[in-house]
Design a protein around this motif. Structure first.
Motif, PDB file in Angstrom:
ATOM      1  N   ASP A  71       0.686  -1.263   0.061  1.00  0.00           N
ATOM      2  CA  ASP A  71      -0.073  -0.127  -0.135  1.00  0.00           C
ATOM      3  C   ASP A  71       0.850   1.422  -0.011  1.00  0.00           C
ATOM      4  O   ASP A  71       0.494   2.212  -0.650  1.00  0.00           O
ATOM      5  CB  ASP A  71      -0.761  -0.057   1.198  1.00  0.00           C
ATOM      6  CG  ASP A  71      -1.863  -1.171   1.084  1.00  0.00           C
ATOM      7  OD1 ASP A  71      -2.884  -1.139   0.140  1.00  0.00           O
ATOM      8  OD2 ASP A  71      -2.057  -1.838   2.085  1.00  0.00           O
ATOM      9  N   VAL A  72       1.899   1.034   0.861  1.00  0.00           N
ATOM     10  CA  VAL A  72       3.163   2.261   0.762  1.00  0.00           C
ATOM     11  C   VAL A  72       4.096   1.915   1.017  1.00  0.00           C
ATOM     12  O   VAL A  72       4.479   0.870   1.845  1.00  0.00           O
ATOM     13  CB  VAL A  72       2.667   3.248   2.054  1.00  0.00           C
ATOM     14  CG1 VAL A  72       3.776   4.365   2.221  1.00  0.00           C
ATOM     15  CG2 VAL A  72       1.266   3.831   1.795  1.00  0.00           C
ATOM     16  N   THR A  73       5.254   2.238   0.185  1.00  0.00           N
ATOM     17  CA  THR A  73       6.379   1.772   0.174  1.00  0.00           C
ATOM     18  C   THR A  73       7.419   3.091   0.798  1.00  0.00           C
ATOM     19  O   THR A  73       7.208   4.226   0.112  1.00  0.00           O
ATOM     20  CB  THR A  73       7.043   1.539  -1.055  1.00  0.00           C
ATOM     21  OG1 THR A  73       6.380   0.393  -1.418  1.00  0.00           O
ATOM     22  CG2 THR A  73       8.436   0.921  -1.042  1.00  0.00           C
ATOM     23  N   GLU A  93      15.387  -1.311  10.797  1.00  0.00           N
ATOM     24  CA  GLU A  93      14.941  -2.795  10.883  1.00  0.00           C
ATOM     25  C   GLU A  93      13.813  -3.189  11.710  1.00  0.00           C
ATOM     26  O   GLU A  93      12.868  -3.851  11.285  1.00  0.00           O
ATOM     27  CB  GLU A  93      16.254  -3.574  11.518  1.00  0.00           C
ATOM     28  CG  GLU A  93      15.744  -5.118  11.600  1.00  0.00           C
ATOM     29  CD  GLU A  93      15.905  -5.818  10.184  1.00  0.00           C
ATOM     30  OE1 GLU A  93      15.598  -6.989  10.153  1.00  0.00           O
ATOM     31  OE2 GLU A  93      16.375  -5.095   9.030  1.00  0.00           O
ATOM     32  N   LYS A  94      13.494  -2.403  12.816  1.00  0.00           N
ATOM     33  CA  LYS A  94      12.526  -2.776  13.519  1.00  0.00           C
ATOM     34  C   LYS A  94      11.391  -1.965  13.323  1.00  0.00           C
ATOM     35  O   LYS A  94      10.139  -2.529  13.121  1.00  0.00           O
ATOM     36  CB  LYS A  94      12.725  -2.017  15.176  1.00  0.00           C
ATOM     37  CG  LYS A  94      13.895  -2.817  15.871  1.00  0.00           C
ATOM     38  CD  LYS A  94      14.190  -2.365  17.345  1.00  0.00           C
ATOM     39  CE  LYS A  94      15.295  -3.070  17.911  1.00  0.00           C
ATOM     40  NZ  LYS A  94      15.585  -2.406  19.361  1.00  0.00           N
ATOM     41  N   PHE A  95      11.457  -0.735  12.855  1.00  0.00           N
ATOM     42  CA  PHE A  95      10.243   0.003  12.120  1.00  0.00           C
ATOM     43  C   PHE A  95       9.742  -0.576  10.759  1.00  0.00           C
ATOM     44  O   PHE A  95       8.623  -0.575  10.643  1.00  0.00           O
ATOM     45  CB  PHE A  95      10.833   1.415  11.626  1.00  0.00           C
ATOM     46  CG  PHE A  95       9.636   2.244  11.362  1.00  0.00           C
ATOM     47  CD1 PHE A  95       8.263   2.205  11.919  1.00  0.00           C
ATOM     48  CD2 PHE A  95      10.019   3.239  10.195  1.00  0.00           C
ATOM     49  CE1 PHE A  95       7.829   3.156  11.315  1.00  0.00           C
ATOM     50  CE2 PHE A  95       9.046   4.168   9.874  1.00  0.00           C
ATOM     51  CZ  PHE A  95       7.669   4.017  10.484  1.00  0.00           C
ATOM     52  N   ASN A  96      10.709  -1.417  10.151  1.00  0.00           N
ATOM     53  CA  ASN A  96      10.177  -2.046   9.100  1.00  0.00           C
ATOM     54  C   ASN A  96       9.234  -3.116   9.140  1.00  0.00           C
ATOM     55  O   ASN A  96       8.254  -3.401   8.658  1.00  0.00           O
ATOM     56  CB  ASN A  96      11.534  -2.714   8.091  1.00  0.00           C
ATOM     57  CG  ASN A  96      10.976  -3.130   6.763  1.00  0.00           C
ATOM     58  OD1 ASN A  96      10.221  -2.405   5.870  1.00  0.00           O
ATOM     59  ND2 ASN A  96      11.571  -4.265   6.359  1.00  0.00           N
ATOM     60  N   GLU A 101       3.062  -4.821   9.137  1.00  0.00           N
ATOM     61  CA  GLU A 101       1.982  -4.844   9.925  1.00  0.00           C
ATOM     62  C   GLU A 101       0.862  -4.097   9.292  1.00  0.00           C
ATOM     63  O   GLU A 101      -0.507  -4.362   9.457  1.00  0.00           O
ATOM     64  CB  GLU A 101       1.884  -4.801  11.408  1.00  0.00           C
ATOM     65  CG  GLU A 101       2.778  -5.899  11.996  1.00  0.00           C
ATOM     66  CD  GLU A 101       3.230  -5.462  13.387  1.00  0.00           C
ATOM     67  OE1 GLU A 101       2.720  -4.472  13.827  1.00  0.00           O
ATOM     68  OE2 GLU A 101       3.977  -6.270  14.186  1.00  0.00           O
ATOM     69  N   HIS A 102       1.261  -3.062   8.674  1.00  0.00           N
ATOM     70  CA  HIS A 102       0.449  -2.144   8.226  1.00  0.00           C
ATOM     71  C   HIS A 102       0.361  -1.963   6.615  1.00  0.00           C
ATOM     72  O   HIS A 102      -0.192  -0.957   5.993  1.00  0.00           O
ATOM     73  CB  HIS A 102       0.569  -0.635   8.759  1.00  0.00           C
ATOM     74  CG  HIS A 102       0.357  -0.581  10.195  1.00  0.00           C
ATOM     75  ND1 HIS A 102      -0.779   0.043  10.678  1.00  0.00           N
ATOM     76  CD2 HIS A 102       1.282  -0.613  11.355  1.00  0.00           C
ATOM     77  CE1 HIS A 102      -0.357  -0.268  11.901  1.00  0.00           C
ATOM     78  NE2 HIS A 102       0.641  -0.369  12.357  1.00  0.00           N
ATOM     79  N   LYS A 186       0.306   6.647  10.644  1.00  0.00           N
ATOM     80  CA  LYS A 186      -1.096   7.341  10.401  1.00  0.00           C
ATOM     81  C   LYS A 186      -1.364   7.971   9.155  1.00  0.00           C
ATOM     82  O   LYS A 186      -2.402   7.755   8.658  1.00  0.00           O
ATOM     83  CB  LYS A 186      -0.940   8.625  11.413  1.00  0.00           C
ATOM     84  CG  LYS A 186      -1.204   8.713  13.023  1.00  0.00           C
ATOM     85  CD  LYS A 186      -1.410   9.668  13.693  1.00  0.00           C
ATOM     86  CE  LYS A 186      -1.289   9.463  15.284  1.00  0.00           C
ATOM     87  NZ  LYS A 186      -1.578  10.769  16.067  1.00  0.00           N
ATOM     88  N   MET A 187      -0.352   8.366   8.424  1.00  0.00           N
ATOM     89  CA  MET A 187      -0.348   8.607   7.139  1.00  0.00           C
ATOM     90  C   MET A 187      -0.545   7.475   6.307  1.00  0.00           C
ATOM     91  O   MET A 187      -1.529   7.453   5.092  1.00  0.00           O
ATOM     92  CB  MET A 187       1.008   9.148   6.450  1.00  0.00           C
ATOM     93  CG  MET A 187       0.998  10.873   7.041  1.00  0.00           C
ATOM     94  SD  MET A 187       2.785  11.465   6.619  1.00  0.00           S
ATOM     95  CE  MET A 187       2.398  11.821   4.837  1.00  0.00           C
ATOM     96  N   ILE A 188      -0.041   6.313   6.755  1.00  0.00           N
ATOM     97  CA  ILE A 188      -0.162   4.987   5.794  1.00  0.00           C
ATOM     98  C   ILE A 188      -1.743   4.554   5.965  1.00  0.00           C
ATOM     99  O   ILE A 188      -2.295   4.156   4.930  1.00  0.00           O
ATOM    100  CB  ILE A 188       0.627   3.924   6.399  1.00  0.00           C
ATOM    101  CG1 ILE A 188       2.042   4.240   5.913  1.00  0.00           C
ATOM    102  CG2 ILE A 188       0.017   2.540   5.701  1.00  0.00           C
ATOM    103  CD1 ILE A 188       3.126   3.509   6.706  1.00  0.00           C
ATOM    104  N   GLU A 189      -2.130   4.576   7.085  1.00  0.00           N
ATOM    105  CA  GLU A 189      -3.459   4.286   7.281  1.00  0.00           C
ATOM    106  C   GLU A 189      -4.635   5.237   6.550  1.00  0.00           C
ATOM    107  O   GLU A 189      -5.478   4.743   5.996  1.00  0.00           O
ATOM    108  CB  GLU A 189      -3.875   4.325   8.844  1.00  0.00           C
ATOM    109  CG  GLU A 189      -3.211   3.033   9.413  1.00  0.00           C
ATOM    110  CD  GLU A 189      -3.547   1.612   8.999  1.00  0.00           C
ATOM    111  OE1 GLU A 189      -4.740   1.382   8.768  1.00  0.00           O
ATOM    112  OE2 GLU A 189      -2.716   1.036   8.903  1.00  0.00           O
TER     113      GLU A 189
END
Length: 304
Positions: A71-73, A93-96, A101-102, A186-189
């Motif tokens: 959905d977003v890269t 790495e953790k954030f990815n 999950e989103h 939030k922007m991804i959602e």
């Protein structure tokens, strides 16, 4: 907000697509002062990510079609000698994992790894930092090269939707701050819900949608400095192409405008009288901008 001078000069000499500004990461002290600051580069908010061809670090062909898989890269631009880029890799790495999950993914884009030796160094860096997220090298595409030339600070991250459209403004600075990560989520959602999104990911302490005057001033001054280089880009590329390692190392602790002055002076035989006059005038402009940048940076630090 200066990157390592030696590495930046080397990068400019090797890759003509990179801009001539020495902006971004330097020592750890400066990174702590500036790493949470988000500014923007000159990119239209409705702009499509440019078409490109390249390879990922496993040797597989890649192009802009990779954006359709999420959905977003998030495309995180970095290079081997950028301390801020390397230091944020464990956090990325953790954030990815959280991004996946989103319905999103982070992809690194190394702007320097155009040969086997540099690519090997880049792979070693990722391995030492425990970073397993996908990394690519953009090898071709005139539009892509022009886009890369607009990136004046590292790391810079851009968000792209599954149709290949850039979301909002590029995010300059690292992504370690949890508040900044929350805003990105939030922007991804919002993108997944088909809603419009705010154009900028702000500093963690700033309320959503609230602009920061100091950050805006820093961005404007940085853009102004970039314009000085861009006005005579061919000439400044010629300056950087004459640099050698010893000359650059001697100027590591000097003010930015003095670094430029020293490099021109050391290689003045390579330039005509008219070119030297132009360079001198540009350096004078940069010196004034640097004073304003120092004041604006101090002001921004107080506001934190």
């Amino acid at each position: 907000m200066k990157m390592n001078v030696l590495k930046r000069f080397t990068l400019l000499t090797v890759s003509a697509v990179m801009a001539v500004t020495l902006a971004a990461c330097n020592n750890k002290k400066e990174e702590k002062q500036t790493s949470n600051t988000t500014t923007t580069t000159e990119t239209a908010k409705s702009e499509a990510f440019p078409k490109f061809k390249g390879k990922d670090f496993d040797g597989k062909d890649v192009d802009e079609s990779l954006f359709s898989k999420n959905d977003v890269t998030l495309v995180n631009f970095w290079f081997n000698g950028c301390a801020a880029c390397v230091n944020e890799m464990p956090a990325l790495e953790k954030f990815n994992k959280k991004l996946k999950e989103h319905g999103a993914e982070l992809i690194g884009a190394n702007v320097e790894a155009s040969d086997e030796a540099t690519l090997k160094d880049a792979k070693d860096i990722l391995a030492k930092q425990g970073a397993t997220y996908r990394n690519i090298v953009i090898n071709s595409g005139d539009e892509a090269k022009a886009y890369l030339a607009k990136i004046f600070s590292f790391p810079t991250t851009v968000m792209v939707d599954k149709k290949g459209n850039i979301i909002g403004d590029p995010i300059v600075g690292n992504l370690e701050d949890e508040k900044k990560q929350e805003e990105i989520i939030k922007m991804i959602e919002q993108v997944k819900a088909g809603n419009s999104v705010s154009s900028t990911v702000t500093q963690g302490q700033v309320k959503e949608g609230q602009a920061t005057g100091s950050n805006d001033e820093l961005a404007a001054l940085t853009a102004k400095e970039n314009e000085v280089f861009a006005a005579h880009q061919d000439l400044w590329n010629k300056v950087f192409a004459t640099m050698n390692k010893d000359q650059i190392e001697q100027t590591q602790n000097m003010p930015y405008d003095q670094v430029l002055k020293a490099q021109v002076e050391a290689n003045k035989s390579q330039f005509s009288a008219e070119e030297l006059k132009t360079l001198e005038e540009d350096i004078a402009k940069i010196a004034e901008i640097e004073k304003d940048l120092a004041e604006a940076s101090a002001k921004a630090s107080k506001e934190k």
